[in-house]
Design a protein around this motif. Structure first.
Motif, PDB file in Angstrom:
ATOM      1  N   LYS A  31       0.855  -1.196   0.000  1.00 23.90           N
ATOM      2  CA  LYS A  31       0.000   0.000   0.000  1.00 23.90           C
ATOM      3  C   LYS A  31       0.885   1.237   0.000  1.00 23.90           C
ATOM      4  N   THR A  34       1.319   5.579   1.053  1.00 25.77           N
ATOM      5  CA  THR A  34       0.871   6.612   1.985  1.00 25.77           C
ATOM      6  C   THR A  34       0.024   7.626   1.225  1.00 25.77           C
ATOM      7  N   VAL A  35      -0.495   8.631   1.936  1.00 21.34           N
ATOM      8  CA  VAL A  35      -1.352   9.630   1.272  1.00 21.34           C
ATOM      9  C   VAL A  35      -0.616  10.372   0.170  1.00 21.34           C
ATOM     10  N   THR A  36       0.711  10.480   0.292  1.00 22.18           N
ATOM     11  CA  THR A  36       1.461  11.212  -0.737  1.00 22.18           C
ATOM     12  C   THR A  36       1.967  10.288  -1.838  1.00 22.18           C
ATOM     13  N   SER A  60       4.374   2.429   1.567  1.00 23.14           N
ATOM     14  CA  SER A  60       4.187   2.462   3.017  1.00 23.14           C
ATOM     15  C   SER A  60       5.231   1.602   3.729  1.00 23.14           C
TER      16      SER A  60
END
Length: 469
Positions: A95, A97-99, A103
């Motif tokens: 997965k 991260t938001v940016t 991860s």
DNA sequence: GGAACTCGCCAC
DNA sequence: AAACGTGGCGAGTTCC
């Protein structure tokens, strides 16, 4: 930051009284075992150093070192770790991260199945305990006591927050972290700690908004149990029997993997993944016999294969049908309340709490249906906190409130007053608060815990009132 | 050298 | 309509 402010006189008064009562709790504070904090900090430092030494001698670390062309890797840096794993070694992150970076959280690292990463995760955990908690306490202590702040002006939901140090996020689930951190916090000398929490207050308060008949029955009938029922439905158990191996685990999986996430606004796919994650790895997306937790005479995967669930995808379809049943049949009145509340917000730009507050500003659907529940649930605790503080002082008790964790109050109890204090809190929380607020249309119940006299916060055990008194 | 940001992780 | 809500805080990093 969006600044909330109360919309009614009653709401204002609750905040005013709440600030004063919380201020008195802050003043009292909690005793800290300074010697323990220093000794434990040093012990953790030694353990961390030894683990770091061992890590430096692994093949994984040497490879990492080489890719940096002579620079020493910083093993605390997730940015560097992510670069090494996902750019140099070209591994695939499960997965981002938001940016959009790969991860490096616990779940992502475990999935890579690299033994050395387990050492890194262990280091992360130990540093968290040492740096955030023990050092955090030491930094804030004055004369051997910490005085956590409790704020009523931060959370958008009109909940509270806590800082310097945060008294509301001290480890509890992980046994080792709990022991190390809570062993530092003590009642005043000769006193004992007491904790009283509302059982399932958010569920109870949500029922006060929508009065869903199914939910009312679950709350009022002590023999009923929605988490048990959902475990039976999700895992297709013919009967639920807590004495059968695995059934309690499945109840808790249904509670924390389906019921609560659904109430917060999650959807079936995440729930299915969460409720399937105990079942071992799925290299080809299909389950094999003998995987997952032990269940009865076999394993969970044996049982579900027998029910025709061969893969996560099939199980997710099954959970989707259960979600549809959950909101379309079981809790359809609750579902209608959510829709009505959302429409109202779209029309007016705000959502009203039962306690007289308004949440406004830009909100998503889940926010609109969650904030009023979360806020009003906390207000039950805050109202009880104000009343209990008032009564303890009026009756000249030596016992005092010292803190609050959203649905729980913590007290510094003078042992001769223990049973009277227990009675007082039971009365305030389950009788006086509902008497003041007629909108509370379900019974409220509490759980109590106490420490031994001069026992730490780690030694809390359930408190049963002495029937002879 | 500090402010602002990212990421991860603790609680309810 | 949207796809898990609310916080605090430490370490690393980037920017000014």
């Amino acid at each position: 930051m969006y600044q909330p402010h109360p919309q009614s006189k009653a709401a204002y008064k609750l905040l005013h009284d709440g600030v004063l009562a919380l201020g008195r709790a802050e003043q009292r504070g909690i005793r800290l075992d300074l010697k323990y904090c220093h000794a434990e900090t040093e012990r953790l430092t030694r353990e961390i150093k030894a683990l770091e030494q061992a890590f430096h001698h692994t093949k994984f670390y040497r490879h990492w070192f080489k890719t940096l062309g002579g620079r020493t890797p910083n093993i605390n840096s997730n940015a560097q770790l992510g670069n090494f794993l996902y750019k140099r070694k070209k591994l695939k992150p499960i997965k981002t991260t938001v940016t959009g970076q790969g991860s490096t959280d616990e779940e992502a690292l475990l999935q890579l199945n690299i033994p050395e990463l387990n050492d890194l995760l262990r280091l992360r955990g130990l540093k968290k305990i040492r740096d955030t908690y023990l050092k955090g306490f030491l930094k804030e202590q004055v004369g051997g006591r910490v005085h956590p702040n409790f704020n009523l002006h931060i959370a958008r939901t009109y909940r509270s927050s806590s800082d310097r140090p945060n008294f509301q996020n001290i480890p509890k689930r992980d046994e080792e972290a709990k022991r190390i951190c809570r062993q530092a916090l003590f009642p005043s000398k000769g006193y004992q700690l007491m904790a009283v929490d509302y059982s399932g207050i958010e569920v109870c308060v949500s029922a006060c908004y929508h009065q869903d008949p199914t939910m009312m029955k679950y709350i009022k009938d002590p023999k009923s149990d929605m988490h048990r029922d959902m475990a039976q439905q999700v895992y297709e158990l013919k009967t639920y029997d807590p004495s059968i191996t695995g059934h309690k685990v499945l109840r808790s999986a249904a509670k924390n993997g389906f019921v609560f996430p659904q109430f917060y606004g999650d959807y079936y796919r995440n729930c299915a993944i969460s409720m399937a994650c105990n079942w071992g790895k799925l290299p080809d997306g299909r389950w094999k016999p003998g995987q997952g937790i032990p269940l009865g005479d076999g394993s969970l995967s044996d049982h579900l294969l027998g029910q025709g669930h061969k893969s996560l995808e099939q199980f997710a379809d099954h959970v989707q049908r259960i979600e549809k049943d959950f909101w379309g049949r079981r809790f359809r009145v609750y579902a209608r309340w959510k829709e009505k509340t959302w429409e109202q917000y779209q029309r007016t730009g705000y959502v009203e709490l039962l306690t007289g507050f308004r949440c406004g500003g830009l909100m998503a659907y889940n926010d609109v249906t969650n904030y009023p529940i979360q806020g009003a649930a906390f207000h039950c605790l805050l109202k009880a906190f104000v009343l209990a503080d008032r009564e303890l002082r009026a009756r000249k008790f030596k016992t005092r409130l010292i803190g609050q964790i959203h649905d729980e109050m913590i007290l510094d109890v003078w042992p001769p007053e223990l049973d009277e204090v227990g009675e007082l809190l039971l009365d305030v929380m389950t009788q006086q608060v509902p008497e003041e607020w007629p909108w509370i249309v379900v019974p409220l119940t509490v759980d109590m815990e106490v420490s031994p006299v001069d026992g730490s916060w780690q030694e809390m055990g359930s408190y049963v009132r002495d029937a002879r008194k």
